[in-house]
Structures are given as C-alpha cells and as structure tokens.
Write an enzyme that holds these catalytic residues in place. Structure first.
Site, PDB file in Angstrom:
ATOM      1  N   HIS A   1       9.348  -0.591   9.393  1.00 22.55           N
ATOM      2  CA  HIS A   1       8.403  -1.697   9.294  1.00 22.55           C
ATOM      3  C   HIS A   1       8.606  -2.542   8.029  1.00 22.55           C
ATOM      4  O   HIS A   1       9.011  -3.702   8.089  1.00 22.55           O
ATOM      5  CB  HIS A   1       6.971  -1.161   9.314  1.00 22.55           C
ATOM      6  CG  HIS A   1       6.646  -0.278  10.465  1.00 22.55           C
ATOM      7  ND1 HIS A   1       6.642  -0.719  11.770  1.00 22.55           N
ATOM      8  CD2 HIS A   1       6.300   1.031  10.509  1.00 22.55           C
ATOM      9  CE1 HIS A   1       6.294   0.270  12.575  1.00 22.55           C
ATOM     10  NE2 HIS A   1       6.095   1.344  11.831  1.00 22.55           N
TER      11      HIS A   1
ATOM     12  N   ASP B   1       0.881  -1.175   0.000  1.00 21.72           N
ATOM     13  CA  ASP B   1       0.000   0.000   0.000  1.00 21.72           C
ATOM     14  C   ASP B   1       0.914   1.218   0.000  1.00 21.72           C
ATOM     15  O   ASP B   1       1.021   1.915   0.984  1.00 21.72           O
ATOM     16  CB  ASP B   1      -0.937  -0.012   1.210  1.00 21.72           C
ATOM     17  CG  ASP B   1      -0.219  -0.154   2.549  1.00 21.72           C
ATOM     18  OD1 ASP B   1       0.932  -0.644   2.563  1.00 21.72           O
ATOM     19  OD2 ASP B   1      -0.809   0.227   3.579  1.00 21.72           O
TER      20      ASP B   1
END
Length: 341
Positions: free
Chosen positions: A243, A12
């Site tokens: 992340h 995303d």
C-alpha cells in the site's frame, strides 16, 4: 545530476509505512524535509516513536518529526490494528530508541510551514488517515495553491474495502477529514486498494531484504514476517500488499500508472453501512475515461510493470551514513589509496 523533490510525509507508522519511509530515504529523487504522524495503524505517539527510531537506524535522525492528531475529526481513536502490524506497529521488531526529540510544532503546523518554505515544490505524501491534512487546510486555506501535489494512499474505487465491504482503512478511520481533503481546491492522486492489493511483495523479496548487509533492509524484512502472517489469510500464501510504498513511489514519479483516470470523487460521511466509502465516478470506463470537466481526483487503477523488484532494489541501497563512510574507507584502504580525512 538527479534533482530531488522536497517531501512532507504524513503517516501512521506501521509496517508498510516503514517501507514507504525507507523507500523515500533511499529514492534519489526524494528529499524528506518533514514527517507528521497520525493515529491509524497505531496511535500518533507510537507512530512518532517508530518513525524517530527508524530515522536513527537509517542515519537520518536530522529529519524533523511532528506529532499529529490522536483522534479523528468526528470521534475518537479506535486503538489501531495490532493484528496486522503488531502491538508496537512494526511487527514486534525492537529498534534502538532514538535520541532525537519531536519537533516543537504539530504535524498540521509543520505541513503549513513547509508549504510556505517550499512554495510550489513541496510534495505531500499522505499514507495514514487524513486528519492532519484536514487540520492543515483549516490552518491555511491557501495550502492547495502552495504545494506541488498531494498523493494519498486510500480508498477503493472498484475494489472491495478492507475495513467494511466498501471502505478502506485510511479513509474509514476519519471520513470527515478525507471528505475535506478530497473537496479541497487541488489536484489529488488517490492510490486505492484497486492497485495496492494487486501489487504484491512475495517471500523471495523478503528473503532478499533479510540477507542485505544494511540494518534497515534487514529490519524491514523482519517486520514483513509479521505482515505476511496477516496477509496469508487473505492471499492464501505468505506475501503482502504494498500500500504505502507504492503511493510514495508514485508521488516521486519513480513508477508509472497504466490506467489512472481523473474523475470526481467524494467520501461518504453518513452513519450507514457505506460510511467511509470513497465514491469515485467511474462511469467513463466504457468510453476509455474521457476528460471530465471539473474533475480533480486522479485514481490509480493499475501500473506499468511490476513494482516489487523496484521497491526491493531501492531498499537494498539504504545504508546509514556512518556505515557508508566505513565501507568507503575500507574499500579505499584495500585498494591501496589513502582514506579520506
């Protein structure tokens, strides 16, 4: 000669997704063969545009990008996280628009096709909500047997959540999809907040990227300025968690986990305050995490060494193909050798 692993990346594309994509393009053990986008940090459509633009900037416009799910399985897209990634998802950095078009298939269809094309070798790296992966499982129930592995950036095992006190964003944005993915018949590596929030990129690292000769590291350094602004409110200094690039590096075996027990894990899909929580059975911690019969979820809790230097060093090697040709030709001419033709 270093062997490469075919990678399907589901993302995303916000700022840390951009770092993960660039890392995989630069990693000598990775070959990105397809990318799907999903709504999370931004909508799937904006994520697809960011991905295409980044691929063109990096000289990899040939890699196909498929548009994935706009809405989660059990609801509608919530609008993204512009306060974290900027309105455009990449820290308000403007990239030249790519000339490449989207692939004529959905992200789920692409994943199934690639799994069949690379049986037993395709590595799935999922760094957004898991909607596309769940849809691919519905299209091809045998998908777990076709892929080599799946690595998911998501969840929080012992650490607090970042959307609710217990839920991490990627899982919380589509708990129903995450529940299906964790329940599927495959071994899965979960890269949760426990390890990604402890792996920090600092301002000197960002300055290295900004000073790089290549346009991709420089663009990433500019994006990180926005990302650092958000995380300064969390860490108390300009820096950020890593992340998605950490999940990418673990997926291709470039970094090693220090503690990564294989446990039973489920996702809470209720409507209560624990919705989206990744419930990992960590009770074996007191006995050094003994083997759990039937457990399939490898939860990475800590790393061997510091990831940030490896990430930056890898990103600094990324140059567009055309730029490499120009640099090599110039070096040969300077050395008095005839340029290759």
């Amino acid at each position: 000669m270093t062997s490469t692993n075919p990678i399907y990346l589901d993302c995303d594309t916000g700022i840390d997704d951009a770092l993960a994509l660039a890392y995989l393009l630069a990693a000598p053990t990775a070959e990105v063969v397809g990318i799907g986008t999903v709504s999370g940090n931004v909508s799937a459509a904006v994520g697809a545009r960011n991905t295409l633009d980044l691929l063109q900037l990096a000289g990899h416009a040939h890699i196909p990008v498929a548009l994935g799910a706009h809405d989660p399985l059990g609801g509608s897209f919530g609008g993204g996280a512009p306060w974290v990634h900027g309105e455009n998802g990449i820290g308000e950095v403007a990239l030249d628009a790519a000339s490449a078009s989207l692939a004529p298939e959905s992200a789920a269809e692409m994943l199934v096709r690639l799994a069949r094309s690379y049986p037993g070798t395709l590595r799935v790296v999922a760094i957004g909500p898991l909607t596309n992966i769940a849809q691919a499982l519905r299209l091809e129930p045998a998908l777990p047997a076709l892929v080599h592995s799946i690595t998911v950036m998501g969840g929080a095992a012992l650490a607090p959540g970042n959307i609710t006190p217990v839920a991490e964003a990627n899982i919380h944005n589509d708990p129903e999809a995450a529940a299906l993915v964790l329940a599927a018949d495959w071994d899965i590596t979960l890269v949760p907040l426990d390890v990604t929030m402890a792996s920090v990129l600092e301002e000197p690292h960002r300055q290295q990227l900004l000073a790089a000769p290549g346009p991709v590291p420089r663009a990433l350094g500019e994006m990180l300025g926005y990302y650092f602004g958000f995380y300064e409110g969390i860490y108390g200094r300009p820096c950020s968690a890593m992340h998605d690039p950490l999940a990418a590096a673990l997926a291709v075996g470039a970094v090693e986990a220090a503690v990564a027990p294989v446990v039973r894990a489920v996702v809470d899909t209720s409507s209560g305050p624990s919705r989206g929580q990744t419930v990992c059975d960590m009770r074996g911690a007191y006995a050094g995490y003994p083997e759990v019969p039937g457990a399939r979820c490898r939860v990475v809790l800590s790393l061997e060494g510091d990831f940030a230097p490896h990430l930056v060093e890898t990103l600094l090697t990324l140059h567009p193909v055309a730029e490499l040709v120009e640099t090599t030709t110039a070096a040969l001419a300077t050395a008095g050798a005839p340029p290759a033709g």
